[in-house]
Design an enzyme around this catalytic site. Structure first.
Site, PDB file in Angstrom:
ATOM      1  N   MET A  11     -16.114 -67.800  65.881  1.00 10.31           N
ATOM      2  CA  MET A  11     -17.566 -67.645  65.809  1.00 10.31           C
ATOM      3  C   MET A  11     -18.202 -68.686  66.728  1.00 10.31           C
ATOM      4  SD  MET A  11     -17.968 -67.325  61.737  1.00 10.31           S
ATOM      5  CE  MET A  11     -17.260 -65.949  60.844  1.00 10.31           C
ATOM      6  N   ASP A  80     -18.640 -54.344  69.607  1.00  6.36           N
ATOM      7  CA  ASP A  80     -18.880 -55.667  69.035  1.00  6.36           C
ATOM      8  C   ASP A  80     -18.273 -55.745  67.636  1.00  6.36           C
ATOM      9  OD1 ASP A  80     -19.871 -58.264  69.257  1.00  6.36           O
ATOM     10  OD2 ASP A  80     -21.751 -57.772  68.245  1.00  6.36           O
ATOM     11  N   GLU A  81     -17.925 -56.951  67.210  1.00  7.93           N
ATOM     12  CA  GLU A  81     -17.383 -57.189  65.850  1.00  7.93           C
ATOM     13  C   GLU A  81     -16.227 -56.249  65.543  1.00  7.93           C
ATOM     14  OE1 GLU A  81     -18.429 -59.685  64.119  1.00  7.93           O
ATOM     15  OE2 GLU A  81     -20.595 -59.952  64.305  1.00  7.93           O
ATOM     16  N   GLN A  83     -13.312 -56.618  64.730  1.00  9.11           N
ATOM     17  CA  GLN A  83     -12.390 -56.938  63.627  1.00  9.11           C
ATOM     18  C   GLN A  83     -12.745 -56.214  62.337  1.00  9.11           C
ATOM     19  OE1 GLN A  83     -14.641 -59.135  64.809  1.00  9.11           O
ATOM     20  NE2 GLN A  83     -15.791 -59.961  63.071  1.00  9.11           N
ATOM     21  N   CYS A 138     -14.267 -77.474  68.741  1.00 10.24           N
ATOM     22  CA  CYS A 138     -14.333 -77.723  67.291  1.00 10.24           C
ATOM     23  C   CYS A 138     -15.725 -78.241  66.900  1.00 10.24           C
ATOM     24  CB  CYS A 138     -13.258 -78.743  66.947  1.00 10.24           C
ATOM     25  SG  CYS A 138     -13.222 -79.253  65.227  1.00 10.24           S
ATOM     26  N   CYS A 143     -15.510 -83.785  67.648  1.00 12.38           N
ATOM     27  CA  CYS A 143     -14.142 -83.399  68.013  1.00 12.38           C
ATOM     28  C   CYS A 143     -14.217 -82.513  69.256  1.00 12.38           C
ATOM     29  CB  CYS A 143     -13.473 -82.651  66.865  1.00 12.38           C
ATOM     30  SG  CYS A 143     -11.807 -82.094  67.242  1.00 12.38           S
ATOM     31  N   CYS A 177     -10.893 -76.839  65.066  1.00  8.68           N
ATOM     32  CA  CYS A 177      -9.558 -76.892  65.679  1.00  8.68           C
ATOM     33  C   CYS A 177      -8.487 -76.769  64.590  1.00  8.68           C
ATOM     34  CB  CYS A 177      -9.392 -78.190  66.469  1.00  8.68           C
ATOM     35  SG  CYS A 177      -9.340 -79.661  65.429  1.00  8.68           S
TER      36      CYS A 177
HETATM   37 ZN   LIG Z   1     -11.368 -80.710  65.421  1.00  8.53          ZN
END
Ligand SMILES: [Zn+2]
Length: 193
Positions: A11, A80-81, A83, A138, A143, A177
């Site tokens: 996302m 789109d989308e 999944q 992330c 991060c 991550c």
């Molecule tokens: Zn991370």
């Protein structure tokens, strides 16, 4: 050129924006495009795809691809989308790509917030869709690692582990991550130097 593509990413990795820009560019060069997306209430209708940075385009929303037929003049179908469709919907897209000679470009997630692959995404790999990963970083404080997983949080900020794969929206999700996923989901601490 491949005629079946899967652009996947977590996302907030700009998948919808990329789809909308692609649709716009195809329109501009005279390529006939159809944009489709899953609907979640058994209705067929026109809906919008809206990206987080404000781009939008119209899309045909449909609960399943079972009865879907592409316009004969259409060259490219953007999904789109993806999944949220089923494996047999993916097989329908394969049929459209190979038997009706269309280019099909799918956009969506690979795994859910329990680190499980979506059936439609697995099916796209099985049938040899050309894979394009859309990278993003992330979302845990500063991060800079590649985001590959999702964490789902409840209203109090606790991680939801047995989540509903078909929940809508992402206000309770973060793209993270693998190391942060393992730390926050499985309580496996990262090694610090
Ligand atoms: Zn991370």
């Amino acid at each position: 050129m491949a005629n079946l593509h899967f652009h996947y990413g977590v996302m907030s990795s700009s998948k919808s924006a990329a789809l909308i820009i692609n649709a716009y560019n195809f329109h501009r060069n005279g390529t006939a495009v159809e944009v489709i997306k899953p609907s979640f209430d058994n209705r067929f209708g026109i809906q919008k795809i809206v990206s987080r940075i404000g781009l939008e385009c119209e899309a045909n929303a449909m609960p399943s691809l079972e009865k879907y037929t592409a316009n004969p003049n259409t060259n490219v179908i953007l999904v789109d989308e993806v999944q949220f469709f089923t494996e047999s919907d993916i097989d329908k897209l394969v049929h459209i790509a190979d038997q009706q000679n269309k280019i099909v470009m799918c956009y969506g997630l690979m795994v859910d917030s329990n680190e499980k692959i979506f059936p439609a995404s697995r099916r796209l790999i099985e049938v040899g869709a050309k894979l394009h990963r859309m990278d993003s970083t992330c979302q845990i404080n500063g991060c800079m690692k590649l985001a590959t997983h999702h964490l789902r949080f409840d209203g109090t900020g606790r991680v939801i582990r047995a989540g509903d794969q078909f929940a809508l929206g992402d206000s309770n999700y973060k793209s993270v991550c693998r190391a942060h996923y393992n730390e926050l989901y499985h309580n496996i601490k990262q090694k610090t130097k």
